[in-house]
Write an enzyme that holds these catalytic residues in place. Structure first.
Site, PDB file in Angstrom:
ATOM      1  N   PHE A  94       0.823  -1.224   0.000  1.00 34.18           N
ATOM      2  CA  PHE A  94       0.000   0.000   0.000  1.00 34.18           C
ATOM      3  C   PHE A  94       0.849   1.262   0.000  1.00 34.18           C
ATOM      4  O   PHE A  94       0.378   2.330   0.411  1.00 34.18           O
ATOM      5  CB  PHE A  94      -0.961  -0.007   1.187  1.00 34.18           C
ATOM      6  CG  PHE A  94      -1.718  -1.295   1.359  1.00 34.18           C
ATOM      7  CD1 PHE A  94      -2.529  -1.760   0.340  1.00 34.18           C
ATOM      8  CD2 PHE A  94      -1.609  -2.055   2.516  1.00 34.18           C
ATOM      9  CE1 PHE A  94      -3.227  -2.954   0.465  1.00 34.18           C
ATOM     10  CE2 PHE A  94      -2.298  -3.254   2.649  1.00 34.18           C
ATOM     11  CZ  PHE A  94      -3.105  -3.699   1.632  1.00 34.18           C
ATOM     12  N   GLY A 101      -0.004  -9.066  -3.827  1.00 34.99           N
ATOM     13  CA  GLY A 101      -1.275  -9.755  -3.656  1.00 34.99           C
ATOM     14  C   GLY A 101      -2.277  -9.302  -4.697  1.00 34.99           C
ATOM     15  O   GLY A 101      -3.349  -9.872  -4.844  1.00 34.99           O
ATOM     16  N   ASN A 110      -6.995  -8.748 -16.928  1.00 34.91           N
ATOM     17  CA  ASN A 110      -7.579  -9.904 -16.254  1.00 34.91           C
ATOM     18  C   ASN A 110      -8.763  -9.419 -15.418  1.00 34.91           C
ATOM     19  O   ASN A 110      -8.597  -8.863 -14.348  1.00 34.91           O
ATOM     20  CB  ASN A 110      -6.527 -10.572 -15.370  1.00 34.91           C
ATOM     21  CG  ASN A 110      -7.051 -11.825 -14.683  1.00 34.91           C
ATOM     22  OD1 ASN A 110      -8.190 -11.858 -14.211  1.00 34.91           O
ATOM     23  ND2 ASN A 110      -6.220 -12.845 -14.631  1.00 34.91           N
ATOM     24  N   PRO A 111      -9.994  -9.625 -15.932  1.00 39.66           N
ATOM     25  CA  PRO A 111     -11.162  -9.062 -15.249  1.00 39.66           C
ATOM     26  C   PRO A 111     -11.341  -9.588 -13.832  1.00 39.66           C
ATOM     27  O   PRO A 111     -11.798  -8.868 -12.957  1.00 39.66           O
ATOM     28  CB  PRO A 111     -12.337  -9.445 -16.139  1.00 39.66           C
ATOM     29  CG  PRO A 111     -11.811 -10.357 -17.177  1.00 39.66           C
ATOM     30  CD  PRO A 111     -10.322 -10.267 -17.206  1.00 39.66           C
ATOM     31  N   LYS A 136      -4.818   1.174 -18.291  1.00 41.91           N
ATOM     32  CA  LYS A 136      -4.696   2.258 -17.312  1.00 41.91           C
ATOM     33  C   LYS A 136      -4.270   1.647 -15.977  1.00 41.91           C
ATOM     34  O   LYS A 136      -3.125   1.246 -15.837  1.00 41.91           O
ATOM     35  CB  LYS A 136      -5.999   3.049 -17.227  1.00 41.91           C
ATOM     36  CG  LYS A 136      -6.269   3.865 -18.505  1.00 41.91           C
ATOM     37  CD  LYS A 136      -7.544   4.676 -18.379  1.00 41.91           C
ATOM     38  CE  LYS A 136      -7.715   5.622 -19.558  1.00 41.91           C
ATOM     39  NZ  LYS A 136      -9.026   6.335 -19.496  1.00 41.91           N
ATOM     40  N   GLY A 137      -5.146   1.589 -15.005  1.00 42.27           N
ATOM     41  CA  GLY A 137      -4.766   0.996 -13.726  1.00 42.27           C
ATOM     42  C   GLY A 137      -5.965   0.929 -12.810  1.00 42.27           C
ATOM     43  O   GLY A 137      -6.906   1.730 -12.911  1.00 42.27           O
ATOM     44  N   GLY A 193      -5.500  -0.169  -9.221  1.00 43.23           N
ATOM     45  CA  GLY A 193      -5.048  -0.432  -7.850  1.00 43.23           C
ATOM     46  C   GLY A 193      -5.598   0.505  -6.798  1.00 43.23           C
ATOM     47  O   GLY A 193      -5.763   0.120  -5.649  1.00 43.23           O
ATOM     48  N   GLU A 194      -5.855   1.741  -7.158  1.00 44.02           N
ATOM     49  CA  GLU A 194      -6.211   2.719  -6.140  1.00 44.02           C
ATOM     50  C   GLU A 194      -7.570   3.373  -6.347  1.00 44.02           C
ATOM     51  O   GLU A 194      -8.165   3.903  -5.413  1.00 44.02           O
ATOM     52  CB  GLU A 194      -5.111   3.785  -6.066  1.00 44.02           C
ATOM     53  CG  GLU A 194      -3.841   3.203  -5.458  1.00 44.02           C
ATOM     54  CD  GLU A 194      -2.578   3.978  -5.794  1.00 44.02           C
ATOM     55  OE1 GLU A 194      -2.104   4.709  -4.920  1.00 44.02           O
ATOM     56  OE2 GLU A 194      -2.054   3.834  -6.920  1.00 44.02           O
TER      57      GLU A 194
HETATM   58 MO1  MOS Z   1       1.116   3.238  -3.743  1.00 42.16          MO
HETATM   59  S1  MOS Z   1       0.618   4.573  -2.345  1.00 42.16           S
HETATM   60  O1  MOS Z   1       1.008   3.929  -5.174  1.00 42.16           O
HETATM   61  O2  MOS Z   1       1.932   1.916  -3.350  1.00 42.16           O
END
Ligand code: MOS
Length: 750
Positions: free
Chosen positions: A249, A477, A642-643, A712-713, A715-716
């Site tokens: 994180f 993960g 990967n949906p 794109k992305g 993760g956040e």
């Molecule tokens: Mo992050 S806060 O882009 O690992």
């Protein structure tokens, strides 16, 4: 649900693996306990280090009972500022792009609670732990400065990782003057700690001037160079192994004192040393999200269009470093307004330095912005979705640039439909369930930028028709190994089963940072390009060989698929990679690639992922207990590799949003500066019972500019819309607007 969404497999750049909902390639290793995490390493003759941390937040250590610790059976060494050798780089200076100042026993000063003040090394963990306890430090205590009101205020030179601290577009005063409706509101967010499931851990071993490190890390090759720098050795002398991370994180992308002290201990003792932070020690030296106070002023015209958007944020930071949560920047790129102004201030308090934590800036900033937008819609008598559509930005509000792609309108529509938003009463306290609980519906816009980090990769075709692909990526993960292997397989025209994917170790090509939601885009583009370079070389060999059925086809006339090259005009003319390489007498063939974006596109276009989150809450009218009962998010993030894993990431982000809205808060004692809830009993994160049925819809979006993969992305972004959606739903249920997070029972008691 979107499980049935078809992804465009006919996409010119995409082969057969991309778009498939594969399960994690490392899943079996993890569920069977055979995945080796850093602390699972036990080299021969290993000693255990325990960090002793301060119980005060500001002052000096005046004594440590080193003799008592040394006298304890099994204790080998006690390291304090008195015997701590100097480092090759000054830990009180910043080194590198993500450089942070940290404490590694350079002197007796204490600058925050839980700061390392000594290291005890022993034959066993128990002996080291007891030795650390026997140190019984005494202090010269100075009063701790812990709140916004008692720290030193200053204007930060930059926010986040080097962003300007302020921004202005248009005439703000004129915008406010033109408004017929306005909102003037303030929101506060608390300090939050990353609390990855796996604590920061390290096993360090020296062999002469060569160093081997087992430690979870989000930026493996960059960190290798930084570790080398602090110990005055060339980067090639450091081998950093980080095959598995139990979450990061952001906290595992930056340098910290405990890591440096572990390596130092191993060098002093000439033995391998293991260090694992205890949970409470993660509330000090390894970063956190700074607290914010955010003031927003919005002006709207008679139709409900924004005339002015002003967002000022103040964040807490440490007494000795400058990471500032770039919260106000959340107002730059979502809503159209002729005047936008943002500013950041900072307050120095006696805390460990904050750092990037999942959606740094965007999480806190969008929480405040999306609540303020809800207030603005109310002020205009408009439905919150209608208000957002009215203020939809067709070009980037901050820069005026066109978006490389933006399917936010589709996200609003698909999310609202799946949630059943239509018919929502405008006024609060209008809906109840059979048990008399108040029901509220709220929404928020999600957005996150699409950065790419310099990355490189290598693809090696082998004579048996399989391939090895390599890049020093990090899988926290999130499923990076799987998505990256899928991309690599497609670049090589191979089934994913025939690709051996190597990652997570520093002697591989640099995969950049697993952060900023940019790992798949960056490392993925590098892997794709490495694969296509290998195929281009193979094609040259085949088409120049009179014995090949592809002879004379030319580069453009050949397609790679399922381990064979096919003649584009005549599919009956084909040959396997193995056959081509065998005839050429080649054991292997290598391609290399980097992950870059067209600099012209990067300069001229605005690139963001978007989404819309809809929340339903139920609130007990007597106890004011809040339960989130439904969460629907619709996200557009370019091409989805990967949906299954993308949705998993989005769920994770949305759960983080529930956590931000209702649970997470580090509480510090104002007098001592000590964290009062430095454990997972007192620092609340959601449990299963807190999380409702969720939907994360993947909205199709084709982006030909963001990178060659169109990725794109994810993760956040899931955090960003969710916090506001829940807060707005609570308002809708109760009519009470909480101006602080997390929203607790006491905030809702009339
Ligand atoms: Mo992050 S806060 O882009 O690992």
């Amino acid at each position: 649900m979107s499980d049935s969404l078809a992804f465009p497999t006919s996409h010119a750049r995409m082969g057969s693996s991309s778009g498939q909902p594969l399960t994690r390639l490392d899943g079996h290793l993890k569920v069977t306990g055979t995945a080796t995490y850093a602390a699972d390493n036990h080299p021969q003759n290993m000693a255990h280090a325990v960090i002793a941390v301060s119980s005060i937040a500001r002052g000096r250590v005046t004594s440590l009972d080193v003799a008592a610790a040394m006298a304890h059976p099994g204790v080998i060494e006690v390291i304090t500022p008195a015997n701590c050798p100097p480092l090759a780089l000054d830990p009180d200076q910043k080194h590198g792009l993500f450089g942070f100042r940290f404490d590694a026993l350079q002197n007796d000063r204490v600058r925050y609670a839980k700061q390392p003040i000594a290291v005890v090394v022993a034959e066993t963990l128990e002996a080291a732990t007891e030795g650390a306890r026997l140190l019984a430090p005494t202090y010269d205590v100075e009063p701790a400065r812990m709140g916004f009101d008692d720290g030193e205020h200053y204007d930060p030179p930059a926010v986040g990782i080097g962003a300007p601290p302020s921004f202005a577009k248009g005439d703000l005063a004129a915008g406010h003057a033109a408004a017929t409706r306005s909102v003037d509101t303030t929101y506060e967010t608390p300090a939050q700690y990353h609390n990855a499931m796996e604590p920061h851990a390290m096993v360090a071993e020296w062999n002469g001037d060569h160093l081997t490190i087992d430690s979870p890390n989000q930026a493996i090759v960059m960190s290798r160079a930084l570790f080398a720098g602090y110990f005055g050795i060339p980067p090639e002398n450091v081998l950093l192994r980080s095959p598995f991370l139990g979450g990061g994180f952001g906290s595992k992308a930056i340098m910290n004192g405990p890591y440096i002290l572990t390596i130092l201990a191993a060098r002093m003792l000439q033995r391998p040393v293991k260090m694992v932070l205890s949970r409470d020690q993660m509330f000090g030296p390894v970063g956190h999200r700074g607290a914010t106070q955010q003031h927003l002023r919005l002006g709207m015209d008679a139709e409900g269009r924004l005339t002015a958007l002003e967002h000022n944020a103040v964040s807490t930071t440490s007494s000795f470093d400058d990471f500032i949560e770039p919260a106000a920047n959340a107002s730059h790129n979502i809503y159209a307004s002729p005047a936008i102004s943002t500013r950041h201030g900072a307050v120095r308090i006696d805390t460990g330095t904050p750092g990037p934590m999942r959606a740094p800036g965007e999480a806190s900033g969008s929480a405040a912005l999306e609540c303020a937008i809800d207030e603005a819609a109310l002020a205009c008598g408009l439905d919150p979705l209608e208000f957002r559509l009215l203020n939809y930005a067709e070009t980037d509000p901050a820069t005026g640039r066109p978006f490389s792609s933006k399917a936010l309108r589709e996200c609003y529509a698909e999310g609202a439909k799946a949630f059943g938003w239509a018919g929502r009463p405008l006024a609060p306290r209008q809906m109840q369930d059979d048990e008399g609980r108040l029901i509220g519906w709220g929404m928020g816009t999600a957005m996150f930028p699409c950065p790419m980090f310099p990355a490189s990769a290598r693809a090696t075709l082998r004579s048996d028709g399989t391939a090895l692909v390599e890049t020093a990526g990090a899988d926290m993960g999130q499923g990076a190994w799987t998505a990256l292997a899928q991309i690599a397989a497609d670049g090589l025209g191979l089934e994913v089963e025939r690709v051996e994917f190597r990652s997570g170790i520093s002697d591989l090509p640099d995969a950049g940072v697993a952060g900023g939601s940019g790992h798949t885009a960056s490392a993925g583009t590098a892997l794709h390009n490495a694969g296509t370079e290998a195929i281009a070389k193979l094609t040259e060999i085949a088409t120049a060989d009179p014995a090949s059925p592809l002879f004379g086809a030319g580069n453009a006339g050949v397609e790679a698929r399922n381990g064979r090259l096919y003649h584009r005009g005549d599919e009956t003319r084909s040959e396997s990679y193995a056959e081509i390489m065998a005839r050429a007498g080649m054991a292997s063939l290598e391609g290399n690639g980097t992950g870059t974006r067209d600099p012209k596109d990067a300069e001229e276009l605005a690139m963001y992922s978007h989404g819309a989150v809809f929340a339903e809450v139920k609130v007990d009218p007597d106890l004011c207990q809040v339960l989130v009962t439904r969460l629907v998010g619709a996200f557009a993030a370019g091409h989805v590799i990967n949906p299954r894993l993308a949705r998993s990431q989005l769920y994770g982000g949305m759960i983080w949003g529930v956590s931000f809205a209702l649970h997470e808060e580090a509480v510090h004692d104002r007098r001592s500066g000590r964290p009062l809830n430095a454990d997972l009993a007192g620092y609340h994160i959601p449990v299963h019972a807190d999380i409702p049925a969720m939907q994360a819809l993947l909205v199709e979006e084709d982006d030909p500019y963001v990178n060659v993969l169109g990725v794109k992305g994810v993760g956040e972004i899931g955090v960003t819309g969710t916090v506001g959606a829940i807060a707005n739903a609570i308002w809708h249920a109760t009519g009470i607007r909480s101006h602080r997070f997390p929203i607790r029972i006491e905030d809702l008691i009339g």
